[in-house]
Write a protein that holds these residues in place. Sequence first.
Motif, PDB file in Angstrom:
ATOM      1  N   LEU A  87     -71.514 -27.951  33.651  1.00  0.00           N
ATOM      2  CA  LEU A  87     -70.676 -29.019  33.110  1.00  0.00           C
ATOM      3  C   LEU A  87     -69.293 -29.014  33.754  1.00  0.00           C
ATOM      4  O   LEU A  87     -68.741 -30.072  34.091  1.00  0.00           O
ATOM      5  CB  LEU A  87     -70.549 -28.863  31.587  1.00  0.00           C
ATOM      6  N   ASP A 117     -69.547 -30.384  37.236  1.00  0.00           N
ATOM      7  CA  ASP A 117     -69.640 -31.845  37.207  1.00  0.00           C
ATOM      8  C   ASP A 117     -68.275 -32.465  36.936  1.00  0.00           C
ATOM      9  O   ASP A 117     -67.922 -33.508  37.510  1.00  0.00           O
ATOM     10  CB  ASP A 117     -70.631 -32.295  36.126  1.00  0.00           C
ATOM     11  N   PHE A 118     -67.516 -31.839  36.067  1.00  0.00           N
ATOM     12  CA  PHE A 118     -66.170 -32.325  35.769  1.00  0.00           C
ATOM     13  C   PHE A 118     -65.304 -32.269  37.025  1.00  0.00           C
ATOM     14  O   PHE A 118     -64.549 -33.207  37.314  1.00  0.00           O
ATOM     15  CB  PHE A 118     -65.542 -31.480  34.663  1.00  0.00           C
ATOM     16  N   THR A 166     -62.742 -41.055  39.022  1.00  0.00           N
ATOM     17  CA  THR A 166     -63.827 -41.259  38.055  1.00  0.00           C
ATOM     18  C   THR A 166     -64.196 -42.733  37.960  1.00  0.00           C
ATOM     19  O   THR A 166     -65.388 -43.084  37.964  1.00  0.00           O
ATOM     20  CB  THR A 166     -63.426 -40.716  36.668  1.00  0.00           C
ATOM     21  N   PRO A 186     -72.423 -36.345  39.782  1.00  0.00           N
ATOM     22  CA  PRO A 186     -72.885 -36.328  38.387  1.00  0.00           C
ATOM     23  C   PRO A 186     -73.553 -37.614  37.905  1.00  0.00           C
ATOM     24  O   PRO A 186     -74.586 -37.551  37.230  1.00  0.00           O
ATOM     25  CB  PRO A 186     -71.595 -36.057  37.603  1.00  0.00           C
ATOM     26  N   ILE A 187     -73.006 -38.785  38.253  1.00  0.00           N
ATOM     27  CA  ILE A 187     -73.572 -40.032  37.717  1.00  0.00           C
ATOM     28  C   ILE A 187     -74.865 -40.430  38.424  1.00  0.00           C
ATOM     29  O   ILE A 187     -75.892 -40.642  37.762  1.00  0.00           O
ATOM     30  CB  ILE A 187     -72.542 -41.176  37.757  1.00  0.00           C
ATOM     31  N   ARG A 193     -76.875 -36.510  35.740  1.00  0.00           N
ATOM     32  CA  ARG A 193     -76.367 -35.410  34.904  1.00  0.00           C
ATOM     33  C   ARG A 193     -75.250 -35.866  33.968  1.00  0.00           C
ATOM     34  O   ARG A 193     -74.958 -35.201  32.979  1.00  0.00           O
ATOM     35  CB  ARG A 193     -75.851 -34.263  35.795  1.00  0.00           C
ATOM     36  N   MET A 194     -74.621 -36.988  34.289  1.00  0.00           N
ATOM     37  CA  MET A 194     -73.557 -37.518  33.447  1.00  0.00           C
ATOM     38  C   MET A 194     -73.771 -39.017  33.266  1.00  0.00           C
ATOM     39  O   MET A 194     -74.076 -39.729  34.217  1.00  0.00           O
ATOM     40  CB  MET A 194     -72.171 -37.278  34.073  1.00  0.00           C
ATOM     41  N   SER A 195     -73.618 -39.482  32.046  1.00  0.00           N
ATOM     42  CA  SER A 195     -73.794 -40.906  31.776  1.00  0.00           C
ATOM     43  C   SER A 195     -72.542 -41.684  32.175  1.00  0.00           C
ATOM     44  O   SER A 195     -71.444 -41.124  32.261  1.00  0.00           O
ATOM     45  CB  SER A 195     -74.079 -41.140  30.290  1.00  0.00           C
ATOM     46  N   SER A 240     -69.940 -41.445  29.370  1.00  0.00           N
ATOM     47  CA  SER A 240     -69.150 -40.215  29.360  1.00  0.00           C
ATOM     48  C   SER A 240     -68.072 -40.252  30.438  1.00  0.00           C
ATOM     49  O   SER A 240     -66.919 -39.873  30.206  1.00  0.00           O
ATOM     50  CB  SER A 240     -70.056 -39.002  29.586  1.00  0.00           C
ATOM     51  N   ALA A 241     -68.453 -40.725  31.622  1.00  0.00           N
ATOM     52  CA  ALA A 241     -67.491 -40.817  32.717  1.00  0.00           C
ATOM     53  C   ALA A 241     -66.382 -41.806  32.382  1.00  0.00           C
ATOM     54  O   ALA A 241     -65.212 -41.565  32.698  1.00  0.00           O
ATOM     55  CB  ALA A 241     -68.205 -41.241  34.003  1.00  0.00           C
TER      56      ALA A 241
END
Length: 301
Positions: free
Chosen positions: A17, A20-21, A69, A89-90, A94-96, A99-100
């Motif tokens: 996580l 990804d951040f 982002t 991530p997107i 792995r990231m919606s 969330s982003a």
Amino acid sequence: MKTALSTATKTPSFALLFDDFKQITKVGLSVSVVFSSLAGYVLGADQIQWQSLFLLAIGGYFMVGASNTFNQIIEKDLDALMKRTRNRPIPSGRMSVQSAFVIACLFTVCGIVALYVVNPKTAMFGAVSIFMYTCLYTPLKTRSPLAVFVGAFPGAIPFMLGWVAATNDFGIEPGTLFMIQFFWQFPHFWAIGWMLDEDYKKAGFKMLPTGKKDKGTALQIIMYTIWMLIISVFPATGLTGSLTLSVPAAAIIFGLGMVMLVFAFKLYQNQDNKAARNLMLASVLYITVIQVVYVIDKFLS
């Protein structure tokens, strides 16, 4: 046991996580921008206010992170087409997007607030940077090579932003810092565009000025490198207000610029990815070292 193992496999670890951040906010780029801003602050400050310096660093990181982002949200489908970005991530899933978007909005608000506490002008330039990067540069990348020109404006703000944060004023001094980083953007990003041209074309990005890896592009890189070099040593003339540069410091910067110019000519001569990579690395070294030289020279002069 099987269910627990399956759940553990599907549950992302903190390390993943956090990675990804870092990717969504482009931590490496964000830190380099913060470094430029802090250098500009030290150049402009008569006396360093540590609270302002801290808020500038935090606010600057938030603003760059927000821009990156938003950029990855907009380009999620295009990123999936390119080898170098498909694992972001997107596009990797792995990231919606939601969330982003929350991260981008939170970073925007926190960044503007932090910079506003420093002074309103700093917050204004920070907000302009996010707007230009997200709403102008990002959509223009698939439409015209002018995207690099437009993107050079928000990209050139950090060095200048530090001076404005320290003085609450915009004049010839921060304007000169802006121009140094503005002209630097072209050889730097065109070198990257040259190396990644095939990958960029998969997503329809138009990053090179002629649209091709040719002598026309290399010639423009040479021209902008020369302009960058001239502006970088111009404060030695004493015509840029309180932003000054000693002759020894100007000589060091000129020497570094000539090294970068040699790599630009190498690219013109060889027209290959190796020469482009060498130029890119030289450009990173150049912008980092000259900022250090400017700061050291202020205290030694």
